[in-house]
Motif scaffolding. Sequence first.
Motif, PDB file in Angstrom:
ATOM      1  N   THR A 222     -24.552 118.800  -2.859  1.00 57.03           N
ATOM      2  CA  THR A 222     -25.216 120.103  -2.827  1.00 57.03           C
ATOM      3  C   THR A 222     -26.616 120.072  -2.232  1.00 57.03           C
ATOM      4  OG1 THR A 222     -26.239 119.924  -5.022  1.00 57.03           O
ATOM      5  CG2 THR A 222     -23.949 120.726  -4.918  1.00 57.03           C
ATOM      6  N   GLY A 223     -27.259 118.905  -2.250  1.00 50.64           N
ATOM      7  CA  GLY A 223     -28.648 118.818  -1.835  1.00 50.64           C
ATOM      8  C   GLY A 223     -29.616 119.390  -2.850  1.00 50.64           C
ATOM      9  N   LYS A 224     -29.100 119.711  -4.041  1.00 49.55           N
ATOM     10  CA  LYS A 224     -29.923 120.284  -5.102  1.00 49.55           C
ATOM     11  C   LYS A 224     -30.422 119.192  -6.040  1.00 49.55           C
ATOM     12  CE  LYS A 224     -27.220 124.600  -5.150  1.00 49.55           C
ATOM     13  NZ  LYS A 224     -28.270 125.549  -4.713  1.00 49.55           N
ATOM     14  N   ASP A 225     -31.582 119.390  -6.598  1.00 47.81           N
ATOM     15  CA  ASP A 225     -32.185 118.459  -7.539  1.00 47.81           C
ATOM     16  C   ASP A 225     -31.486 118.607  -8.899  1.00 47.81           C
ATOM     17  OD1 ASP A 225     -33.821 117.036  -9.315  1.00 47.81           O
ATOM     18  OD2 ASP A 225     -35.663 117.597  -8.269  1.00 47.81           O
ATOM     19  N   VAL A 226     -30.798 117.573  -9.331  1.00 42.03           N
ATOM     20  CA  VAL A 226     -30.044 117.658 -10.580  1.00 42.03           C
ATOM     21  C   VAL A 226     -30.964 117.839 -11.782  1.00 42.03           C
ATOM     22  CG1 VAL A 226     -29.966 115.182 -11.130  1.00 42.03           C
ATOM     23  CG2 VAL A 226     -28.047 116.665 -11.787  1.00 42.03           C
ATOM     24  N   ARG A 227     -32.231 117.497 -11.653  1.00 42.40           N
ATOM     25  CA  ARG A 227     -33.171 117.660 -12.769  1.00 42.40           C
ATOM     26  C   ARG A 227     -33.418 119.134 -13.099  1.00 42.40           C
ATOM     27  NH1 ARG A 227     -38.096 114.320 -10.485  1.00 42.40           N
ATOM     28  NH2 ARG A 227     -37.484 115.669  -8.720  1.00 42.40           N
ATOM     29  N   ARG A 228     -32.998 120.015 -12.202  1.00 36.18           N
ATOM     30  CA  ARG A 228     -33.124 121.458 -12.444  1.00 36.18           C
ATOM     31  C   ARG A 228     -31.795 122.069 -12.904  1.00 36.18           C
ATOM     32  NH1 ARG A 228     -36.250 120.822  -7.563  1.00 36.18           N
ATOM     33  NH2 ARG A 228     -38.472 121.032  -8.024  1.00 36.18           N
ATOM     34  N   ASN A 229     -30.835 121.218 -13.182  1.00 32.23           N
ATOM     35  CA  ASN A 229     -29.522 121.688 -13.645  1.00 32.23           C
ATOM     36  C   ASN A 229     -29.494 121.626 -15.167  1.00 32.23           C
ATOM     37  OD1 ASN A 229     -26.599 121.673 -14.321  1.00 32.23           O
ATOM     38  ND2 ASN A 229     -26.322 121.550 -12.112  1.00 32.23           N
ATOM     39  N   HIS A 230     -29.164 122.724 -15.836  1.00 29.70           N
ATOM     40  CA  HIS A 230     -29.235 122.801 -17.286  1.00 29.70           C
ATOM     41  C   HIS A 230     -27.933 122.411 -17.986  1.00 29.70           C
ATOM     42  CE1 HIS A 230     -33.168 124.534 -16.956  1.00 29.70           C
ATOM     43  NE2 HIS A 230     -32.720 125.534 -16.218  1.00 29.70           N
ATOM     44  N   TYR A 231     -26.875 122.156 -17.203  1.00 29.36           N
ATOM     45  CA  TYR A 231     -25.621 121.760 -17.859  1.00 29.36           C
ATOM     46  C   TYR A 231     -25.761 120.383 -18.489  1.00 29.36           C
ATOM     47  CZ  TYR A 231     -21.148 119.575 -18.561  1.00 29.36           C
ATOM     48  OH  TYR A 231     -20.116 118.870 -19.120  1.00 29.36           O
ATOM     49  N   ARG A 232     -25.209 120.225 -19.658  1.00 28.37           N
ATOM     50  CA  ARG A 232     -25.061 118.893 -20.251  1.00 28.37           C
ATOM     51  C   ARG A 232     -23.762 118.839 -21.025  1.00 28.37           C
ATOM     52  NH1 ARG A 232     -27.288 118.820 -25.877  1.00 28.37           N
ATOM     53  NH2 ARG A 232     -28.347 120.815 -26.228  1.00 28.37           N
ATOM     54  N   ASN A 233     -23.179 117.674 -21.068  1.00 33.21           N
ATOM     55  CA  ASN A 233     -21.999 117.449 -21.898  1.00 33.21           C
ATOM     56  C   ASN A 233     -22.329 117.883 -23.327  1.00 33.21           C
ATOM     57  OD1 ASN A 233     -20.367 115.711 -23.863  1.00 33.21           O
ATOM     58  ND2 ASN A 233     -19.327 115.292 -21.929  1.00 33.21           N
ATOM     59  N   PRO A 234     -21.414 118.598 -23.997  1.00 34.83           N
ATOM     60  CA  PRO A 234     -21.708 119.089 -25.350  1.00 34.83           C
ATOM     61  C   PRO A 234     -22.128 118.008 -26.337  1.00 34.83           C
ATOM     62  CG  PRO A 234     -19.723 120.120 -24.500  1.00 34.83           C
ATOM     63  CD  PRO A 234     -20.100 119.054 -23.515  1.00 34.83           C
ATOM     64  N   GLU A 235     -21.753 116.754 -26.073  1.00 37.89           N
ATOM     65  CA  GLU A 235     -22.100 115.678 -26.990  1.00 37.89           C
ATOM     66  C   GLU A 235     -23.395 114.963 -26.609  1.00 37.89           C
ATOM     67  OE1 GLU A 235     -18.886 113.029 -27.950  1.00 37.89           O
ATOM     68  OE2 GLU A 235     -17.385 114.587 -27.616  1.00 37.89           O
ATOM     69  N   MET A 236     -23.995 115.365 -25.494  1.00 39.18           N
ATOM     70  CA  MET A 236     -25.245 114.761 -25.061  1.00 39.18           C
ATOM     71  C   MET A 236     -26.428 115.398 -25.770  1.00 39.18           C
ATOM     72  SD  MET A 236     -24.892 114.561 -20.905  1.00 39.18           S
ATOM     73  CE  MET A 236     -26.409 113.636 -20.622  1.00 39.18           C
ATOM     74  N   THR A 237     -27.464 114.605 -25.989  1.00 39.02           N
ATOM     75  CA  THR A 237     -28.738 115.173 -26.424  1.00 39.02           C
ATOM     76  C   THR A 237     -29.518 115.617 -25.188  1.00 39.02           C
ATOM     77  OG1 THR A 237     -29.966 113.085 -26.303  1.00 39.02           O
ATOM     78  CG2 THR A 237     -28.780 113.558 -28.366  1.00 39.02           C
ATOM     79  N   ARG A 238     -30.518 116.455 -25.394  1.00 38.37           N
ATOM     80  CA  ARG A 238     -31.358 116.868 -24.273  1.00 38.37           C
ATOM     81  C   ARG A 238     -32.095 115.673 -23.668  1.00 38.37           C
ATOM     82  NH1 ARG A 238     -31.182 121.417 -27.442  1.00 38.37           N
ATOM     83  NH2 ARG A 238     -30.945 123.399 -26.311  1.00 38.37           N
ATOM     84  N   ARG A 239     -32.472 114.730 -24.506  1.00 42.27           N
ATOM     85  CA  ARG A 239     -33.155 113.538 -24.011  1.00 42.27           C
ATOM     86  C   ARG A 239     -32.225 112.699 -23.143  1.00 42.27           C
ATOM     87  NH1 ARG A 239     -37.442 111.649 -21.739  1.00 42.27           N
ATOM     88  NH2 ARG A 239     -38.092 109.556 -22.404  1.00 42.27           N
ATOM     89  N   GLN A 240     -30.966 112.567 -23.534  1.00 35.35           N
ATOM     90  CA  GLN A 240     -30.001 111.825 -22.729  1.00 35.35           C
ATOM     91  C   GLN A 240     -29.793 112.504 -21.380  1.00 35.35           C
ATOM     92  OE1 GLN A 240     -26.708 111.728 -25.477  1.00 35.35           O
ATOM     93  NE2 GLN A 240     -27.321 109.762 -26.362  1.00 35.35           N
TER      94      GLN A 240
END
Length: 254
Positions: A222-240
Motif C-alpha cells: 500500500t505504501g502506507k505507514d502501518v504505524r497509523r493503522n489502528h487494527y490489531r488482533n483482538p488478543e493483542m495489547t496496544r503495546r504489542q
Amino acid sequence: MSKLLSILVVIRVLCIGNSFSWDAVEQELVPLCAEKGVEIEIHNLYYGGCSLEQHASFLLRDTAAYSHRVCTNSGGRVIKDTVSLRQALRDGHYDYISFQQASHDSGIRATYEPWLTLLIDTVRVYQPSAQLCWMQTWAYSRDAKHPAYPRYHCNQQEMWDSIRSCTSYVLANTPLRLIPCGAAIQNARATRLGDTLCRDGYHLNYVYGRYTAAAVWYEFLTGKDVRRNHYRNPEMTRRQRQLTQKAAHKATSF
C-alpha cells in the motif's frame, strides 16, 4: 452534468509459497488493509515446506500440488481445489507475485539456483505486467527443535546472517523487490517482546507474530505507514501492536 464514477481498485497478490506465506498473508493482512479501505485479493499457493527446487519440479511436471487459498475483504478465507502453478498463472491476473525459499534452505546459497531463475522466467511469460517480489523468511527461535536447525549450528544469529546474505544475492541478481518479513521479526525480537514471536520455534505465533509479518506486507503493497493503522488482533495489547508496527516499519524503511 457529468457523473463521477468511482472505480474500485483491488490489489491482487499471488504467493508461490508454503507455511511461511500462510503465516504472513492469510490471517492479518486482509484486516490491516480493510482498516484503511484497501481492497485486497490474496492467492496463496500452499505446499508445506516447499523449497525453490520443489516449486520448480512441480512447475516442470505441471503437478497440481498446491492448496489454493484465497483471502478477500468480503469473502474471508476460502480453500479452493488443488491446482498447479501454471494453472494459477493462466487463470488469474495478479499485480504482485511473490517467491520465497523454504525456511530450512533460506540461508543456504546453493539451494537457490537454477530454480529461482526458472520460476521467475516462467512467471514472466504468463504474467508479464506483475511486480515480482521476494518474501524474506525469518530465522528460527533460539530454542527451536527443527531438524534443519543444526545446519546453522542451532544458532539464531548465524541463521539470520545467512538469510541476509542470501537476500543480498537475490536482490543483486534478480529483478525481485524485497518484502523483508525476516528483518521485521528480528527487529521485534530486539524489543521487550523478546524471542517469543514463534509458536513452535519456526512458525509465527497467531497473535503478534503473524501480525508483524503481515504489517510488512501491508506497507509494501500500500505504501502506507502501518504505524497509523489502528487494527490489531483482538488478543493483542496496544503495546504489542505498537512494538510490532515499529519493527515492521523499520524493516521496510531500510
